[in-house]
Scaffold this active site. Structure first.
Site, PDB file in Angstrom:
ATOM      1  N   ASN A 106     -36.946 -43.714  10.665  1.00 52.52           N
ATOM      2  CA  ASN A 106     -37.953 -43.051  11.148  1.00 52.52           C
ATOM      3  C   ASN A 106     -39.058 -43.804  11.617  1.00 52.52           C
ATOM      4  O   ASN A 106     -39.430 -44.488  10.980  1.00 52.52           O
ATOM      5  CB  ASN A 106     -38.610 -41.997   9.788  1.00 52.52           C
ATOM      6  CG  ASN A 106     -39.860 -41.386  10.546  1.00 52.52           C
ATOM      7  OD1 ASN A 106     -40.347 -41.162  11.422  1.00 52.52           O
ATOM      8  ND2 ASN A 106     -40.675 -41.094   9.301  1.00 52.52           N
ATOM      9  N   GLY A 107     -39.664 -43.861  12.872  1.00 51.42           N
ATOM     10  CA  GLY A 107     -40.725 -44.738  13.307  1.00 51.42           C
ATOM     11  C   GLY A 107     -40.491 -45.174  14.811  1.00 51.42           C
ATOM     12  O   GLY A 107     -39.552 -44.700  15.373  1.00 51.42           O
TER      13      GLY A 107
END
Length: 472
Positions: A106-107
């Protein structure tokens, strides 16, 4: 404004880990609706099942199963680098000299292009067009001995935003970037097993007790010996404020701060500052709901459902053309005429990005008979793009980058327009130090120095457009 992603992981000898991961991903579905996947291992074998669409759609026939499975990781995706394609779904699973690993991310990595070019020049082959694949290749190529050392060696080369869940044949590993842009927390199951989740609401749904958040710059390793912490970088906290404004579920607690309490306070402060003379308060569902209730509470006005949301239209509904965008708003939201007719309506929304959706909402309410429409926004004007996992527009497309508040009000057609002041916003997260948060989309104060002026220049499709140019 688009979401980022959600990651989840389970280590348990007694519970059905793939089933718990399935439930955890459903709880995190708001963080991404393009694709999903679950990877499992029994200690000797590893398998991954992925697909396009929502969690319940992808796994409507069967959840991934493996006899004696005891570790699983999962992912729900909204693309911030690379197209929305099956090849780009996660978790990624690879084989290398040390065995197999699966990874969910995530990111958004700000130096992925530079690293990928170097890897390709040295002969590395990439199967996807997402920045997350850089991680697995760095891990596989590391000359360190243990998997923990290989991962830390790789993390030290990466810049940007990342929360990771990584699975080996016998370990569940979680890591959070030194800035802590995105949330990641740890929970404990009744059997002594552990859970990693992007938000605490994922722990709640599987009955895991919240232990703590993974700290910025920390990696946690979970195996048969329990949980072990490794500090791979000095913490430079810059938690994304939009987790509290929009992304996270209201029932989540992030770094000790309740999301619901933050949004409720945003509404209360707005009521004190805006002082709109309205008859009713309504929200743009769902992200405006809690702030609207806080506004109504403070203003002493009735909070009613004036806009009804179609629950079957995802937050990431794609509208390629202007006509389709117009239709999409009508499909997603519809005013209750009997509620707004002849009323002065105060509408609470979380943000204004390009202004097109806000303008359509104002027009819908007027067409439904509203006498006045006052737009109240529970965040400051967004004048700068995000590089850390939020798919915002290029700066030239952000309405607040070129227009004043009054000009925005005229553009969307509202009678009045009020934004939450940045200093007031900081008061809404009292348990967090505002100095340790990222407000870059409001003030341009990026925690990591940027080489470009917008994500469009950094290019969401950088690895695809570069390939096309090469092919030509």
């Amino acid at each position: 404004m688009k979401e980022e992603c959600g990651v989840f992981g389970v280590y348990s000898r007694e519970f059905n880990v793939s089933e718990l991961t399935y439930y955890g991903l459903i709880a995190l579905q708001h963080r991404g609706q393009e694709s999903t996947g679950i990877a499992v291992t029994d200690g000797a074998w590893m398998d991954v099942s992925r697909g396009m669409g929502l969690v319940r759609e992808v796994f409507r026939h069967q959840i991934p199963q493996m006899e004696n499975q005891y570790i699983a990781i999962g992912h729900v995706r909204y693309s911030t680098t690379g197209s929305s394609l099956l090849a780009n779904t996660q978790p990624l699973m690879v084989s290398y000299s040390g065995g197999k690993i699966a990874l969910a991310h995530n990111g958004n990595l700000t130096n992925a292009g530079e690293i990928r070019r170097k890897l390709e020049e040295s002969g590395t082959i990439f199967q996807t067009t997402i920045d997350s694949e850089v991680f697995v290749n760095l891990i596989a190529r590391s000359r360190k001995v243990t998997i923990e050392e290989k991962i830390i060696d790789s993390l030290k080369k990466i810049k940007g935003a990342y929360c990771l869940t990584i699975m080996t044949e016998d370990k569940l590993i979680g890591a959070r970037d030194p800035q802590g842009f995105r949330p990641l927390c740890i929970g404990r199951l009744e059997d002594g097993g552990y859970v990693l989740s992007s938000e605490s609401c994922g722990l709640d749904v599987v009955g895991a007790e919240f232990i703590r958040d993974v700290e910025p710059g920390e990696m946690v390793v979970i195996d048969e010996n329990g949980i072990e912490s490794h500090r791979f970088a000095k913490a430079k906290p810059s938690m994304c404020i939009f987790e509290f404004i929009y992304f996270a579920r209201p029932d989540s607690i992030i770094d000790g701060q309740s999301v619901h309490e933050s949004r409720f306070e945003m509404g209360r402060i707005l009521a004190k500052r805006a002082r709109c003379k309205g008859d009713i308060v309504i929200s743009v569902p769902d992200s405006g709901n809690v702030a609207a209730s806080g506004y109504a509470y403070e203003a002493g006005l009735p909070y009613v459902s004036g806009l009804i949301k179609n629950r079957y239209i995802g937050r990431t509904f794609i509208q390629p053309s202007q006509k389709q965008r117009d239709t999409a708003v009508k499909l997603k939201l519809n005013p209750v005429k009997s509620v707004v007719k002849d009323k002065s309506v105060i509408v609470i929304d979380d943000s204004i990005v390009r202004g097109t959706t806000s303008g359509k909402i104002v027009k819908m309410l007027r067409d439904a008979g509203a006498r006045e429409v006052h737009m109240v926004i529970s965040s400051p004007p967004i004048g700068y793009p995000c590089f850390y996992g939020i798919d915002t527009s290029a700066r030239k497309e952000l309405i607040a980058a070129s227009k004043s508040v009054e000009e925005i009000r005229e553009y969307i057609g509202a009678d009045t327009l009020h934004f939450l002041d940045l200093e007031d916003l900081k008061k809404c997260v009292p348990l967090l130090n505002a100095k340790n948060m990222c407000f870059a989309c409001f003030n341009g104060g990026y925690p990591i120095q940027q080489k470009t002026q917008s994500p469009a220049e950094a290019d969401k499709y950088i690895f695809e457009t570069r390939k096309k140019k090469t092919d030509c």
